[in-house]
Scaffold this motif. Structure first.
Motif, mmCIF file in Angstrom:
data_model
loop_
_atom_site.group_PDB
_atom_site.id
_atom_site.type_symbol
_atom_site.label_atom_id
_atom_site.label_comp_id
_atom_site.label_asym_id
_atom_site.label_seq_id
_atom_site.Cartn_x
_atom_site.Cartn_y
_atom_site.Cartn_z
ATOM 1 N N LYS A 12 0.845 -1.195 0.000
ATOM 2 C CA LYS A 12 0.000 0.000 0.000
ATOM 3 C C LYS A 12 0.876 1.240 0.000
ATOM 4 O O LYS A 12 1.771 1.380 0.824
ATOM 5 N N SER A 31 -2.241 3.705 -12.746
ATOM 6 C CA SER A 31 -3.082 2.560 -12.406
ATOM 7 C C SER A 31 -3.372 1.721 -13.644
ATOM 8 O O SER A 31 -3.660 2.252 -14.718
ATOM 9 N N ARG A 69 -4.492 0.445 -8.880
ATOM 10 C CA ARG A 69 -3.793 -0.820 -8.662
ATOM 11 C C ARG A 69 -2.747 -1.034 -9.750
ATOM 12 O O ARG A 69 -2.969 -0.700 -10.917
ATOM 13 N N TYR A 79 -1.151 -1.262 -4.300
ATOM 14 C CA TYR A 79 -2.385 -0.488 -4.218
ATOM 15 C C TYR A 79 -2.024 0.962 -3.922
ATOM 16 O O TYR A 79 -1.236 1.246 -3.022
#
Length: 190
Positions: A12, A31, A69, A79
């Motif tokens: 993360k 992403s 992601r 993420y």
């Protein structure tokens, strides 16, 4: 995924910065999936609350978070969580930071002071971070050392300058964060 396959490891990363500096844009540029965005139109209710100095053309703002992601391999997924930039939403940062490996501060040289809260947030929690200067329309009026001094950044904090709309620049920012994380001293067990 079959029952014998393990779920991929998850990493993360938290993207923070002031109002209108490009957090949503960075998440969207890197992403692999269409990012989740919680954008709402700016309204008259924000007059006197959301200061548009330097971002006069801004029409929307993040009111909760951005989410993206990147699948690095079948064993690793990154993420990305983008924070809202306005002070009235900072309380959410305390929840968004849970489980974070590292962070990115997006800054705008036209409004460097809007980056201080994000830098303080990471420093006060001991979270390694990098700073990405977003050059809107390719314009940058300050050198790296001038920016570093104005932000009072420690010498080891990586500073990158580019356009967050550019996927290669976004990739470079995330790779700089990974390099920075790998160069952190190992925690000593207590």
């Amino acid at each position: 995924m079959t029952s014998s396959q393990a779920a991929p490891a998850a990493v993360k990363i938290l993207i923070a910065g002031g109002f209108g500096v490009g957090k949503t844009t960075l998440v969207g540029s890197v992403s692999e999936v269409a990012p989740l965005r919680t954008e709402e139109y700016l309204t008259r209710a924000g007059i006197g609350v959301d200061f548009l100095d330097g971002v006069d053309a801004k029409e929307t703002t993040t009111v909760a978070l951005d989410f993206g992601r990147i699948t690095v391999s079948p064993e690793l997924v990154v993420y990305l969580f983008g924070t809202p930039g306005q002070e009235r939403f900072w309380f959410m940062w305390n929840d968004l930071v849970n489980g974070v490996l590292g962070g990115v501060v997006i800054a705008d040289t036209r409004r460097l002071d809007s980056s201080f809260a994000s830098i303080d947030f990471y420093e006060s929690r001991g979270i390694p971070f990098v700073v990405a200067i977003n050059c809107f329309d390719g314009v940058n009026t300050r050198g790296a050392e001038e920016i570093r001094s104005a932000l009072d950044l420690d010498a080891q904090v990586p500073l990158l300058i580019g356009d967050v709309r550019s996927r290669p620049f976004g990739r470079d920012v995330l790779l700089a964060l990974i390099d920075h994380l790998m160069n952190q001293p190992a925690a000593v067990p207590v």
